[in-house]
Enzyme design. Structure first.
Site, PDB file in Angstrom:
ATOM      1  N   GLY A 122      -5.225  -7.650 -22.071  1.00 16.00           N
ATOM      2  CA  GLY A 122      -4.871  -6.521 -22.925  1.00 16.00           C
ATOM      3  C   GLY A 122      -3.934  -6.969 -24.030  1.00 16.00           C
ATOM      4  N   GLY A 190      14.463 -28.531  -7.480  1.00 14.91           N
ATOM      5  CA  GLY A 190      14.966 -27.158  -7.434  1.00 14.91           C
ATOM      6  C   GLY A 190      15.057 -26.653  -6.008  1.00 14.91           C
ATOM      7  N   GLY A 192      15.849 -23.775  -4.894  1.00 13.88           N
ATOM      8  CA  GLY A 192      15.935 -22.314  -4.945  1.00 13.88           C
ATOM      9  C   GLY A 192      14.986 -21.734  -3.912  1.00 13.88           C
ATOM     10  N   VAL A 193      14.539 -20.512  -4.187  1.00 15.04           N
ATOM     11  CA  VAL A 193      13.740 -19.798  -3.191  1.00 15.04           C
ATOM     12  C   VAL A 193      12.401 -20.492  -2.952  1.00 15.04           C
ATOM     13  N   GLU A 213      18.338 -31.022  -6.353  1.00 13.31           N
ATOM     14  CA  GLU A 213      18.906 -29.808  -6.952  1.00 13.31           C
ATOM     15  C   GLU A 213      19.996 -30.187  -7.951  1.00 13.31           C
ATOM     16  N   SER A 279      10.098 -26.428  -8.944  1.00 19.60           N
ATOM     17  CA  SER A 279      10.416 -24.996  -8.759  1.00 19.60           C
ATOM     18  C   SER A 279      11.829 -24.769  -9.288  1.00 19.60           C
ATOM     19  N   GLY A 281      12.690 -22.234 -11.483  1.00 19.05           N
ATOM     20  CA  GLY A 281      12.774 -20.906 -12.092  1.00 19.05           C
ATOM     21  C   GLY A 281      11.503 -20.556 -12.850  1.00 19.05           C
ATOM     22  N   ARG A 282      11.459 -19.332 -13.366  1.00 23.36           N
ATOM     23  CA  ARG A 282      10.252 -18.837 -14.026  1.00 23.36           C
ATOM     24  C   ARG A 282      10.594 -18.242 -15.384  1.00 23.36           C
ATOM     25  N   HIS A 454      18.307  -1.577  22.869  1.00 24.79           N
ATOM     26  CA  HIS A 454      18.640  -2.804  23.586  1.00 24.79           C
ATOM     27  C   HIS A 454      17.434  -3.269  24.400  1.00 24.79           C
TER      28      HIS A 454
HETATM   29  P1  FAD Z   1       3.170 -10.471 -11.870  1.00 28.26           P
HETATM   30  O1  FAD Z   1       3.044 -10.344 -10.412  1.00 28.26           O
HETATM   31  O2  FAD Z   1       3.344 -11.827 -12.443  1.00 28.26           O
HETATM   32  O3  FAD Z   1       1.867  -9.787 -12.472  1.00 28.26           O
HETATM   33  C1  FAD Z   1       1.577  -9.813 -13.825  1.00 28.26           C
HETATM   34  C2  FAD Z   1       0.079  -9.637 -13.992  1.00 28.26           C
HETATM   35  O4  FAD Z   1      -0.192  -9.360 -15.359  1.00 28.26           O
HETATM   36  C3  FAD Z   1      -0.742 -10.866 -13.636  1.00 28.26           C
HETATM   37  O5  FAD Z   1      -1.833 -10.502 -12.844  1.00 28.26           O
HETATM   38  C4  FAD Z   1      -1.219 -11.389 -14.998  1.00 28.26           C
HETATM   39  O6  FAD Z   1      -2.466 -12.040 -14.925  1.00 28.26           O
HETATM   40  C5  FAD Z   1      -1.327 -10.092 -15.761  1.00 28.26           C
HETATM   41  N1  FAD Z   1      -1.255 -10.233 -17.220  1.00 28.26           N
HETATM   42  C6  FAD Z   1      -0.321 -10.880 -17.948  1.00 28.26           C
HETATM   43  N2  FAD Z   1      -0.555 -10.702 -19.273  1.00 28.26           N
HETATM   44  C7  FAD Z   1      -1.662  -9.924 -19.362  1.00 28.26           C
HETATM   45  C8  FAD Z   1      -2.379  -9.387 -20.441  1.00 28.26           C
HETATM   46  N3  FAD Z   1      -2.002  -9.577 -21.704  1.00 28.26           N
HETATM   47  N4  FAD Z   1      -3.480  -8.637 -20.169  1.00 28.26           N
HETATM   48  C9  FAD Z   1      -3.870  -8.413 -18.886  1.00 28.26           C
HETATM   49  N5  FAD Z   1      -3.203  -8.896 -17.834  1.00 28.26           N
HETATM   50  C10 FAD Z   1      -2.109  -9.627 -18.057  1.00 28.26           C
HETATM   51  N6  FAD Z   1       9.042 -11.766  -4.653  1.00 28.26           N
HETATM   52  C11 FAD Z   1       9.426 -11.056  -3.565  1.00 28.26           C
HETATM   53  O7  FAD Z   1       9.952  -9.963  -3.726  1.00 28.26           O
HETATM   54  N7  FAD Z   1       9.191 -11.528  -2.302  1.00 28.26           N
HETATM   55  C12 FAD Z   1       8.615 -12.723  -2.074  1.00 28.26           C
HETATM   56  O8  FAD Z   1       8.429 -13.121  -0.932  1.00 28.26           O
HETATM   57  C13 FAD Z   1       8.223 -13.499  -3.195  1.00 28.26           C
HETATM   58  N8  FAD Z   1       7.627 -14.698  -3.017  1.00 28.26           N
HETATM   59  C14 FAD Z   1       7.248 -15.415  -4.117  1.00 28.26           C
HETATM   60  C15 FAD Z   1       6.679 -16.656  -3.896  1.00 28.26           C
HETATM   61  C16 FAD Z   1       6.284 -17.425  -4.976  1.00 28.26           C
HETATM   62  C17 FAD Z   1       5.663 -18.777  -4.743  1.00 28.26           C
HETATM   63  C18 FAD Z   1       6.441 -16.921  -6.298  1.00 28.26           C
HETATM   64  C19 FAD Z   1       5.978 -17.710  -7.484  1.00 28.26           C
HETATM   65  C20 FAD Z   1       7.011 -15.679  -6.512  1.00 28.26           C
HETATM   66  C21 FAD Z   1       7.433 -14.921  -5.415  1.00 28.26           C
HETATM   67  N9  FAD Z   1       8.040 -13.681  -5.588  1.00 28.26           N
HETATM   68  C22 FAD Z   1       8.450 -12.972  -4.487  1.00 28.26           C
HETATM   69  C23 FAD Z   1       8.265 -13.101  -6.913  1.00 28.26           C
HETATM   70  C24 FAD Z   1       7.163 -12.084  -7.233  1.00 28.26           C
HETATM   71  O9  FAD Z   1       5.912 -12.714  -7.140  1.00 28.26           O
HETATM   72  C25 FAD Z   1       7.368 -11.507  -8.626  1.00 28.26           C
HETATM   73  O10 FAD Z   1       8.681 -11.005  -8.749  1.00 28.26           O
HETATM   74  C26 FAD Z   1       6.381 -10.378  -8.866  1.00 28.26           C
HETATM   75  O11 FAD Z   1       5.055 -10.850  -8.777  1.00 28.26           O
HETATM   76  C27 FAD Z   1       6.597  -9.762 -10.251  1.00 28.26           C
HETATM   77  O12 FAD Z   1       5.677  -8.742 -10.451  1.00 28.26           O
HETATM   78  P2  FAD Z   1       5.161  -8.331 -11.904  1.00 28.26           P
HETATM   79  O13 FAD Z   1       4.245  -7.183 -11.701  1.00 28.26           O
HETATM   80  O14 FAD Z   1       6.317  -8.174 -12.807  1.00 28.26           O
HETATM   81  O15 FAD Z   1       4.373  -9.605 -12.447  1.00 28.26           O
HETATM   82  P1  NAI Z   2      15.173 -20.182  -8.357  1.00 28.42           P
HETATM   83  O1  NAI Z   2      15.914 -19.638  -9.505  1.00 28.42           O
HETATM   84  O2  NAI Z   2      15.239 -19.486  -7.044  1.00 28.42           O
HETATM   85  O3  NAI Z   2      15.659 -21.677  -8.083  1.00 28.42           O
HETATM   86  C1  NAI Z   2      15.581 -22.673  -9.036  1.00 28.42           C
HETATM   87  C2  NAI Z   2      16.507 -23.797  -8.630  1.00 28.42           C
HETATM   88  O4  NAI Z   2      16.226 -24.899  -9.458  1.00 28.42           O
HETATM   89  C3  NAI Z   2      17.977 -23.440  -8.814  1.00 28.42           C
HETATM   90  O5  NAI Z   2      18.694 -23.783  -7.651  1.00 28.42           O
HETATM   91  C4  NAI Z   2      18.378 -24.261 -10.031  1.00 28.42           C
HETATM   92  O6  NAI Z   2      19.735 -24.641 -10.007  1.00 28.42           O
HETATM   93  C5  NAI Z   2      17.459 -25.454  -9.887  1.00 28.42           C
HETATM   94  N1  NAI Z   2      17.203 -26.157 -11.143  1.00 28.42           N
HETATM   95  C6  NAI Z   2      16.992 -25.633 -12.373  1.00 28.42           C
HETATM   96  N2  NAI Z   2      16.766 -26.612 -13.273  1.00 28.42           N
HETATM   97  C7  NAI Z   2      16.822 -27.778 -12.581  1.00 28.42           C
HETATM   98  C8  NAI Z   2      16.659 -29.132 -12.961  1.00 28.42           C
HETATM   99  N3  NAI Z   2      16.388 -29.481 -14.212  1.00 28.42           N
HETATM  100  N4  NAI Z   2      16.791 -30.076 -12.004  1.00 28.42           N
HETATM  101  C9  NAI Z   2      17.054 -29.742 -10.716  1.00 28.42           C
HETATM  102  N5  NAI Z   2      17.224 -28.470 -10.300  1.00 28.42           N
HETATM  103  C10 NAI Z   2      17.106 -27.499 -11.229  1.00 28.42           C
HETATM  104  O7  NAI Z   2      13.675 -20.360  -8.867  1.00 28.42           O
HETATM  105  P2  NAI Z   2      12.313 -20.658  -8.105  1.00 28.42           P
HETATM  106  O8  NAI Z   2      12.585 -21.219  -6.745  1.00 28.42           O
HETATM  107  O9  NAI Z   2      11.494 -21.413  -9.063  1.00 28.42           O
HETATM  108  O10 NAI Z   2      11.697 -19.234  -7.914  1.00 28.42           O
HETATM  109  C11 NAI Z   2      11.532 -18.376  -9.035  1.00 28.42           C
HETATM  110  C12 NAI Z   2      11.783 -16.973  -8.657  1.00 28.42           C
HETATM  111  O11 NAI Z   2      10.703 -16.461  -7.895  1.00 28.42           O
HETATM  112  C13 NAI Z   2      12.990 -16.763  -7.753  1.00 28.42           C
HETATM  113  O12 NAI Z   2      14.182 -16.708  -8.486  1.00 28.42           O
HETATM  114  C14 NAI Z   2      12.684 -15.457  -7.140  1.00 28.42           C
HETATM  115  O13 NAI Z   2      13.079 -14.440  -8.017  1.00 28.42           O
HETATM  116  C15 NAI Z   2      11.178 -15.486  -7.018  1.00 28.42           C
HETATM  117  N6  NAI Z   2      10.818 -15.812  -5.644  1.00 28.42           N
HETATM  118  C16 NAI Z   2      11.194 -14.960  -4.656  1.00 28.42           C
HETATM  119  C17 NAI Z   2      10.911 -15.231  -3.341  1.00 28.42           C
HETATM  120  C18 NAI Z   2      11.395 -14.310  -2.295  1.00 28.42           C
HETATM  121  O14 NAI Z   2      11.794 -13.212  -2.625  1.00 28.42           O
HETATM  122  N7  NAI Z   2      11.343 -14.684  -1.023  1.00 28.42           N
HETATM  123  C19 NAI Z   2      10.155 -16.428  -2.948  1.00 28.42           C
HETATM  124  C20 NAI Z   2       9.849 -17.286  -4.076  1.00 28.42           C
HETATM  125  C21 NAI Z   2      10.153 -16.951  -5.358  1.00 28.42           C
END
Ligand code: FAD
Ligand code: NAI
Length: 475
Positions: A122, A190, A192-193, A213, A279, A281-282, A454
């Site tokens: 979109g 990284g 992180g999570v 890290e 990993s 960050g995003r 319990h």
């Molecule tokens: P997204 O889920 O990224 O969805 C965006 C959607 O928009 C995608 O389908 C994309 O294709 C679509 N899109 C983008 N641009 C366009 C366009 N122009 N037209 C049409 N479609 C488009 N969060 C948790 O709370 N718990 C977890 O356990 C957890 N685990 C995670 C594990 C990993 C490995 C990762 C990477 C992330 C994890 N997260 C977790 C984070 C979570 O996935 C995101 O916070 C969440 O998906 C954000 O939702 P959103 O709807 O903002 O974006």
């Molecule tokens: P993150 O922000 O959790 O961790 C990134 C880590 O990388 C940090 O500790 C940071 O200090 C480190 N880092 C950054 N630059 C670096 C470098 N140049 N060299 C070495 N270390 C460096 O990001 P992550 O793990 O990529 O996940 C992205 C996001 O996705 C999370 O912040 C979270 O919001 C979401 N997520 C949530 C999950 C959950 O809710 N269980 C699971 C996985 C992702």
């Protein structure tokens, strides 16, 4: 004549699909556009969360934990497993099946709620307060229009400069969830999570995992006491975490990746891995939205700029989830999606940023809500702390999972709960009680006075609340 809707949502992740469903429930004619493709180029709504995030990572965390338990923990229960074998192909296929069920579930929910789904990208064509035209580019191309637009385009994994993801040797979350043979040596940049969750998966399946890290502290956003406890437990499991490193050149060979870095002592190091997960960050995803056509404003970090109500600079254009400020969590995206739909309907949508829970699904799990002890100290807030170890919880002993603790932080004067931090079994489920309590501004004594079943892990929560007043009963 383009198809006309009241609300068009761009992005079908947790932020977008939930916003679309809520808008439809409120009586708006609603469309949701999502471009994610499955292996057969068909629609795969659910975004990062469903396809390469929350859902597949939790599926692999579960499978790999079963494998580790069968190999180690079962013996303590008197269950001897002979000939234990990993069928990684089946494990990955199961994960893909779980993802597919979720994709199909969302398509079903769209039908049930009469949300029109469009598979494609979109982008803005033109528009103003009167309405916006959105081009949908998929298998075919069409234009749809609506008065209200909700942007929920999510985020992408951040690359390290000079080390683009090839998903074969240098992996983002996408590649990390689909490695087809357990690497002997896995590097993770990284701690992180994602680094900890994916590092745990592959360590349990047999990889030697080294996490590099940049920051000098482990899990800086987590309560220090909890992070320290978790760090000790992960080290015992064999997860190697090096803090305070500075990453240098990353070079790929035919079948390996070399990472040069400077360690915390200042010494130059060189490590060779079979695979490398990055990993760190995003970044927000606004690629392809063509926001320029309508003057959509981004902030200095590339997120869509929004106010507290998720309003962008454009009239009737809203944005939610990972593409806007705030934690990148699926449930945060969902809350914003619901709130925006309700605001469009003239209601008072509500998101409480102080009570958004965090969970890291390692073993043991880490979960928290509210302020950490270090934040309270920095803010000069007078507080009382109470902790209770799972070691003293009957259910945890019966489960054979006694690591970790529950920690309460309450206001020194009013006893209002300011933060709850858990490292231990099922922390992801236990944290909900704390979220509810904080949402209702409960005191630690309120939790201490509530009857908990319990034997249950939740008794550790009650005992930690009692500990705030130094009157734990079982420790
Ligand atoms: P997204 O889920 O990224 O969805 C965006 C959607 O928009 C995608 O389908 C994309 O294709 C679509 N899109 C983008 N641009 C366009 C366009 N122009 N037209 C049409 N479609 C488009 N969060 C948790 O709370 N718990 C977890 O356990 C957890 N685990 C995670 C594990 C990993 C490995 C990762 C990477 C992330 C994890 N997260 C977790 C984070 C979570 O996935 C995101 O916070 C969440 O998906 C954000 O939702 P959103 O709807 O903002 O974006
Ligand atoms: P993150 O922000 O959790 O961790 C990134 C880590 O990388 C940090 O500790 C940071 O200090 C480190 N880092 C950054 N630059 C670096 C470098 N140049 N060299 C070495 N270390 C460096 O990001 P992550 O793990 O990529 O996940 C992205 C996001 O996705 C999370 O912040 C979270 O919001 C979401 N997520 C949530 C999950 C959950 O809710 N269980 C699971 C996985 C992702």
């Amino acid at each position: 004549m383009s198809k006309q809707f009241d609300v068009v949502v761009i992005g079908g992740g947790p932020g977008g699909y939930i916003a679309a469903i809520r808008a439809a429930q409120l009586g708006f004619s609603t469309a949701c556009i999502d471009e994610w493709k499955n292996a057969k180029n068909g629609p795969a709504p659910g975004g990062t969360c469903t396809n390469v995030g929350c859902i597949p990572s939790k599926a692999l965390l579960q499978s790999s934990e079963h494998f580790e338990h069968a190999g180690h923990a079962f013996a303590e229960h008197g269950i001897n497993v002979k000939g234990l074998e990993l069928n990684l192909g089946q494990m990955l296929a199961r994960k893909d099946g779980v993802v597919k069920q979720n994709n199909e579930g969302i398509l079903y929910l769209f039908k049930k709620n009469k949300v029109s789904f469009f598979h494609g990208r979109g982008s803005f064509v033109k528009g103003d307060a009167g309405g916006y035209e959105i081009k949908v580019a998929g298998a075919t191309e069409e234009t749809i229009s609506a008065k209200h637009i909700v942007l929920a385009t999510g985020s992408n994994a951040r690359e390290l400069p000079g080390a683009p993801f090839d998903e074969k040797l240098i992996l983002s979350n996408t590649g990390a969830l689909a490695i087809d043979a357990v690497p002997a040596k896995l590097g993770v940049i990284g701690a992180g999570v994602i680094g900890l969750e994916m590092g745990s998966v592959w360590r349990r399946l047999g990889a030697e995992v080294s996490v590099l890290e940049a920051l000098p502290t482990f899990l800086g956003a987590v309560d220090e006491q909890i992070a320290k406890e978790a760090g000790k437990l992960f080290a015992k499991q064999g997860l190697k975490v090096s803090l305070g490193v500075k990453i240098g050149a990353i070079t790929t060979g035919k079948n390996d990746v070399t990472v040069e870095y400077v360690d915390a002592t200042g010494a130059a190091q060189k490590a060779v891995y079979d695979k490398l997960i990055v990993s760190i960050g995003r970044t927000p995803n606004t690629i392809g939205l063509n926001g320029e056509a309508v003057g959509l404003k981004l902030d200095e970090r590339g997120f869509i700029a929004v106010d507290d109500d998720c309003k962008t600079n454009l009239p009737n254009v809203w944005a939610v989830g990972d593409v806007v400020r705030g934690p990148m969590l699926a449930h945060k995206a969902e809350e914003e999606g619901v709130a925006v739909a309700e605001r469009i309907a003239g209601q008072h949508g509500h998101v409480n940023f102080n009570t958004i829970p965090w969970v890291i699904y390692t073993s043991p799990e880490i979960a928290w809500v509210g302020k950490t002890e270090q934040q309270l100290k920095a803010d000069g807030v007078a507080y009382k702390a109470g902790t209770f170890p799972f070691l003293a919880n009957g259910r945890a002993r019966a489960l054979g999972d006694t690591s970790g603790m529950v920690k309460f932080l309450a206001d020194a004067k009013t006893d209002e709960i300011l933060g709850v931090h858990i490292v231990g079994p099922m922390a992801s489920e236990l944290i909900s009680e704390a979220v509810v309590a904080m949402e209702f501004r409960a005191s630690a004594e309120d939790i201490a006075r509530i009857c908990h079943a319990h034997p249950s892990l939740s008794e550790a929560t009650k005992e930690a609340a009692l500990a705030v007043d130094k009157r734990s009963l079982n420790f």
